[in-house]
Design a protein around this motif. Sequence first.
Motif, PDB file in Angstrom:
ATOM      1  N   ASP A  38       0.831  -1.204   0.000  1.00 48.14           N
ATOM      2  CA  ASP A  38       0.000   0.000   0.000  1.00 48.14           C
ATOM      3  C   ASP A  38       0.868   1.258   0.000  1.00 48.14           C
ATOM      4  O   ASP A  38       0.510   2.276  -0.608  1.00 48.14           O
ATOM      5  N   ALA A  39       2.003   1.202   0.697  1.00 50.71           N
ATOM      6  CA  ALA A  39       2.906   2.358   0.727  1.00 50.71           C
ATOM      7  C   ALA A  39       3.501   2.603  -0.653  1.00 50.71           C
ATOM      8  O   ALA A  39       3.669   3.754  -1.081  1.00 50.71           O
ATOM      9  N   VAL A  40       3.810   1.528  -1.379  1.00 49.84           N
ATOM     10  CA  VAL A  40       4.349   1.653  -2.737  1.00 49.84           C
ATOM     11  C   VAL A  40       3.281   2.221  -3.667  1.00 49.84           C
ATOM     12  O   VAL A  40       3.557   3.095  -4.495  1.00 49.84           O
ATOM     13  N   ARG A  41       2.053   1.740  -3.521  1.00 51.49           N
ATOM     14  CA  ARG A  41       0.954   2.267  -4.351  1.00 51.49           C
ATOM     15  C   ARG A  41       0.776   3.762  -4.113  1.00 51.49           C
ATOM     16  O   ARG A  41       0.565   4.530  -5.049  1.00 51.49           O
ATOM     17  N   GLN A  42       0.854   4.159  -2.853  1.00 54.96           N
ATOM     18  CA  GLN A  42       0.699   5.575  -2.514  1.00 54.96           C
ATOM     19  C   GLN A  42       1.803   6.400  -3.149  1.00 54.96           C
ATOM     20  O   GLN A  42       1.570   7.514  -3.645  1.00 54.96           O
ATOM     21  N   TYR A  43       3.028   5.860  -3.150  1.00 50.18           N
ATOM     22  CA  TYR A  43       4.171   6.576  -3.728  1.00 50.18           C
ATOM     23  C   TYR A  43       3.961   6.821  -5.222  1.00 50.18           C
ATOM     24  O   TYR A  43       4.351   7.864  -5.756  1.00 50.18           O
ATOM     25  N   TYR A  44       3.349   5.856  -5.895  1.00 51.23           N
ATOM     26  CA  TYR A  44       3.112   5.977  -7.339  1.00 51.23           C
ATOM     27  C   TYR A  44       1.677   6.404  -7.660  1.00 51.23           C
ATOM     28  O   TYR A  44       1.168   6.104  -8.740  1.00 51.23           O
ATOM     29  N   SER A  45       1.051   7.106  -6.729  1.00 53.28           N
ATOM     30  CA  SER A  45      -0.356   7.477  -6.925  1.00 53.28           C
ATOM     31  C   SER A  45      -0.536   8.636  -7.897  1.00 53.28           C
ATOM     32  O   SER A  45      -1.584   8.753  -8.541  1.00 53.28           O
ATOM     33  N   SER A  46       0.462   9.503  -8.034  1.00 50.40           N
ATOM     34  CA  SER A  46       0.320  10.635  -8.958  1.00 50.40           C
ATOM     35  C   SER A  46       0.433  10.153 -10.398  1.00 50.40           C
ATOM     36  O   SER A  46       1.064   9.134 -10.688  1.00 50.40           O
ATOM     37  N   ASP A  47      -0.182  10.901 -11.315  1.00 54.11           N
ATOM     38  CA  ASP A  47      -0.156  10.526 -12.734  1.00 54.11           C
ATOM     39  C   ASP A  47       1.278  10.478 -13.268  1.00 54.11           C
ATOM     40  O   ASP A  47       1.641   9.583 -14.034  1.00 54.11           O
ATOM     41  N   GLU A  48       2.087  11.441 -12.832  1.00 57.16           N
ATOM     42  CA  GLU A  48       3.466  11.504 -13.322  1.00 57.16           C
ATOM     43  C   GLU A  48       4.290  10.305 -12.861  1.00 57.16           C
ATOM     44  O   GLU A  48       5.006   9.681 -13.647  1.00 57.16           O
ATOM     45  N   ALA A  49       4.160   9.960 -11.563  1.00 53.21           N
ATOM     46  CA  ALA A  49       4.921   8.835 -11.026  1.00 53.21           C
ATOM     47  C   ALA A  49       4.468   7.520 -11.651  1.00 53.21           C
ATOM     48  O   ALA A  49       5.296   6.657 -11.977  1.00 53.21           O
ATOM     49  N   ARG A  50       3.171   7.383 -11.838  1.00 51.36           N
ATOM     50  CA  ARG A  50       2.643   6.148 -12.439  1.00 51.36           C
ATOM     51  C   ARG A  50       3.097   6.025 -13.895  1.00 51.36           C
ATOM     52  O   ARG A  50       3.438   4.934 -14.359  1.00 51.36           O
ATOM     53  N   ALA A  51       3.118   7.159 -14.608  1.00 49.88           N
ATOM     54  CA  ALA A  51       3.561   7.142 -16.004  1.00 49.88           C
ATOM     55  C   ALA A  51       5.035   6.756 -16.097  1.00 49.88           C
ATOM     56  O   ALA A  51       5.439   6.010 -16.998  1.00 49.88           O
ATOM     57  N   THR A  52       5.844   7.261 -15.154  1.00 41.66           N
ATOM     58  CA  THR A  52       7.264   6.921 -15.130  1.00 41.66           C
ATOM     59  C   THR A  52       7.458   5.425 -14.905  1.00 41.66           C
ATOM     60  O   THR A  52       8.286   4.776 -15.567  1.00 41.66           O
ATOM     61  N   LEU A  53       6.704   4.858 -13.964  1.00 43.77           N
ATOM     62  CA  LEU A  53       6.792   3.421 -13.692  1.00 43.77           C
ATOM     63  C   LEU A  53       6.335   2.609 -14.901  1.00 43.77           C
ATOM     64  O   LEU A  53       6.944   1.591 -15.246  1.00 43.77           O
ATOM     65  N   LYS A  54       5.285   3.086 -15.553  1.00 46.40           N
ATOM     66  CA  LYS A  54       4.776   2.385 -16.731  1.00 46.40           C
ATOM     67  C   LYS A  54       5.822   2.384 -17.844  1.00 46.40           C
ATOM     68  O   LYS A  54       6.020   1.375 -18.528  1.00 46.40           O
ATOM     69  N   ASP A  55       6.505   3.506 -18.028  1.00 47.12           N
ATOM     70  CA  ASP A  55       7.568   3.582 -19.033  1.00 47.12           C
ATOM     71  C   ASP A  55       8.694   2.611 -18.698  1.00 47.12           C
ATOM     72  O   ASP A  55       9.284   1.990 -19.595  1.00 47.12           O
ATOM     73  N   GLN A  56       9.002   2.482 -17.413  1.00 44.79           N
ATOM     74  CA  GLN A  56      10.059   1.564 -16.984  1.00 44.79           C
ATOM     75  C   GLN A  56       9.681   0.117 -17.316  1.00 44.79           C
ATOM     76  O   GLN A  56      10.512  -0.647 -17.831  1.00 44.79           O
ATOM     77  N   ILE A  57       8.442  -0.254 -17.022  1.00 41.09           N
ATOM     78  CA  ILE A  57       7.980  -1.615 -17.320  1.00 41.09           C
ATOM     79  C   ILE A  57       7.987  -1.861 -18.822  1.00 41.09           C
ATOM     80  O   ILE A  57       8.397  -2.932 -19.299  1.00 41.09           O
ATOM     81  N   LEU A  58       7.556  -0.853 -19.580  1.00 39.72           N
ATOM     82  CA  LEU A  58       7.533  -0.974 -21.037  1.00 39.72           C
ATOM     83  C   LEU A  58       8.942  -1.194 -21.586  1.00 39.72           C
ATOM     84  O   LEU A  58       9.158  -2.016 -22.486  1.00 39.72           O
ATOM     85  N   GLU A  59       9.904  -0.475 -21.033  1.00 36.87           N
ATOM     86  CA  GLU A  59      11.290  -0.632 -21.480  1.00 36.87           C
ATOM     87  C   GLU A  59      11.808  -2.028 -21.144  1.00 36.87           C
ATOM     88  O   GLU A  59      12.506  -2.657 -21.957  1.00 36.87           O
ATOM     89  N   GLU A  60      11.466  -2.523 -19.958  1.00 37.56           N
ATOM     90  CA  GLU A  60      11.883  -3.868 -19.561  1.00 37.56           C
ATOM     91  C   GLU A  60      11.284  -4.921 -20.498  1.00 37.56           C
ATOM     92  O   GLU A  60      11.973  -5.875 -20.892  1.00 37.56           O
ATOM     93  N   LYS A  61      10.007  -4.756 -20.861  1.00 43.86           N
ATOM     94  CA  LYS A  61       9.364  -5.710 -21.768  1.00 43.86           C
ATOM     95  C   LYS A  61       9.982  -5.651 -23.163  1.00 43.86           C
ATOM     96  O   LYS A  61      10.143  -6.679 -23.827  1.00 43.86           O
ATOM     97  N   THR A  62      10.334  -4.443 -23.592  1.00 50.38           N
ATOM     98  CA  THR A  62      10.955  -4.293 -24.906  1.00 50.38           C
ATOM     99  C   THR A  62      12.334  -4.942 -24.924  1.00 50.38           C
ATOM    100  O   THR A  62      12.708  -5.611 -25.904  1.00 50.38           O
ATOM    101  N   LEU A  63      13.089  -4.774 -23.851  1.00 45.66           N
ATOM    102  CA  LEU A  63      14.398  -5.423 -23.753  1.00 45.66           C
ATOM    103  C   LEU A  63      14.250  -6.941 -23.757  1.00 45.66           C
ATOM    104  O   LEU A  63      15.050  -7.644 -24.393  1.00 45.66           O
TER     105      LEU A  63
END
Length: 455
Positions: free
Chosen positions: A398-423
Amino acid sequence: MIPYLEVKNMNVKVEEVSSIRRRLSFEVGAEQVDAAIAGAYAEIARTAKLKGFRKGKIPQRILEQYFRPQMEEKVVTKLISDSYFQALVDHKVPAVGQPEITESGDIDRGKAFTYVAEVEVKPEVEAKDYTGLEVKKEKFEFDPAVVDHRLEEMRQMRVEQKVTSRKKAREGDFVTIDFEGFVDGEAFDGGSAEGHVLELGSGSFIPGFEEQIVGMKREEEKEIEVTFPEEYGNKELAGKKAVFKVKLHEIKEKVLPGLDDDFAREFGAESLEDLRQKMTENFQQQEKSRIEGDLRERLVEALVAKNPIEVPEAMVAKQLEYMLQNVRNRMQQQGMTLEMLGMNEEVFASLYRDTAVKQVQGSLLLEAIGRQEGIEVADDEIEGKFEEIAAMANAPVDAVRQYYSSDEARATLKDQILEEKTLAFLIDNAKIVEVGRQELEAEKAQAETEEATEA
C-alpha cells in the motif's frame, strides 16, 4: 502581472531545421499587441513613481514618454510567452528544451509583432534491424573460493587485539610506541607522538620505519634511520634523511575468531554450513543479475550501432543530471562527496557525456521498438511491479501504491515496465553467444584503448 490572453489572431510557421530542431516564425496580430500594450501601461501606472505626480495618477502621455522601455520589455515577454506555448500545443511540437529567440520585431500600436524561435524537439525515431542482434553474454561460472574469501573477510572484521606472550614484535602485530623524529639533529614539527598504536606491515609510516621495529622487545629503545620519499607532502622534509628515537611499550597480536557454528550465528545463520549456503545463493543471485545487466547494456549498444540517431542536447543534459544525482546519492551513503574525488559537475559532465548520449539514444530506440511492435503494459503488470518493489524495499504494498499514486509517477513506472518488456523482446530475438568473463574483459580493455587512442 499582465493577465493571460489567448492569442487568437496569430500566424505560425513551423520549419524543420533538423531531426531534433524546429524553427517557429510568429506573427501576432495588431489587436493582440494593442491589448498587451494597454495592459503593460496599466500595470506600470499602478506602481510608477515620477516627481510632480501622485502614485497611480501619472497621465498616459507622460507614462509613454518615460516608461516606454519598461512597457516594451513587458509586452515582448508576454506576447512570446502566450504565443509560443500555445503554438507548441496547436502544432504538436514536442519541445524538450527552452526556446532560443533568434529574431524579434518592434512593438508599436496598430502593428503586428513578429519573432522567430528555435527549439530542440524529441526526434521521431523508427528503429531498424533490431531483431537478430548478435551479442555476447558472460557465461556464469561459480567459484566456491569466492565464498571462502568472503568468509575470511568477515573473520577479519571480527578480529581482536590481545597482548601477546611473545617477547619480540613481528609483522602483523599492533605495537604501542613513543617516537620523536630529527633531521640534521633538529626535531621537526609533527614528527613526535606518545602512545601511538601502529600496525606493523600496514605501510602507514615512512618506508623502512615499520620494518625496523619488527624484532624489538617491550621497553626497548632504538634509533631508526629512514629517508623521506622525494614526493613526500611536506616539501621541507621530502628526500631528506631522518632519525627517529623510538621506544616500544606494548605488543598485541591479532586473534581471529574460529570459523565455526558460533561464528556463523553472529551473522544470523543456524550453522556454518547454513551460512555458506546462504552466501553461495546470494552470490549466485548477484552474479546472475550482474550478467543479465551487462547483457542488456551490450544489447542496447548493438542496437545503437545499427541505428545511429541524433539526440537533443537538452535530453543529454537531463540524463547527465540524473546520472550525477545517482552518483551523489551513492557517495552520500558512504559518507563521501564528489568533491572528495577531485570532481565537480563540469568534470563529471565531460567524463560521462558520451555515456549519457548513448543512454538517451538507447531509450529513444527502445521506445520506438515498443511502439512498432505494439508492446503495451497492462494494469495487472503495474500491480505486479508494486509487489516486486515492495518485496525489494521490505515495505508494505500500500505504501508503494501511494508513492506511485500521482499521474506523473505512475507514467514513469509504466515507461520503466515498457522498457523492460521491450528489452525482453530483443533478448528473445537476439543471437546470444555465451563466452568466458576473461574474453569480455579483454574486449572491453581493447575498446577503451582504441577510444583513448582516437581521443
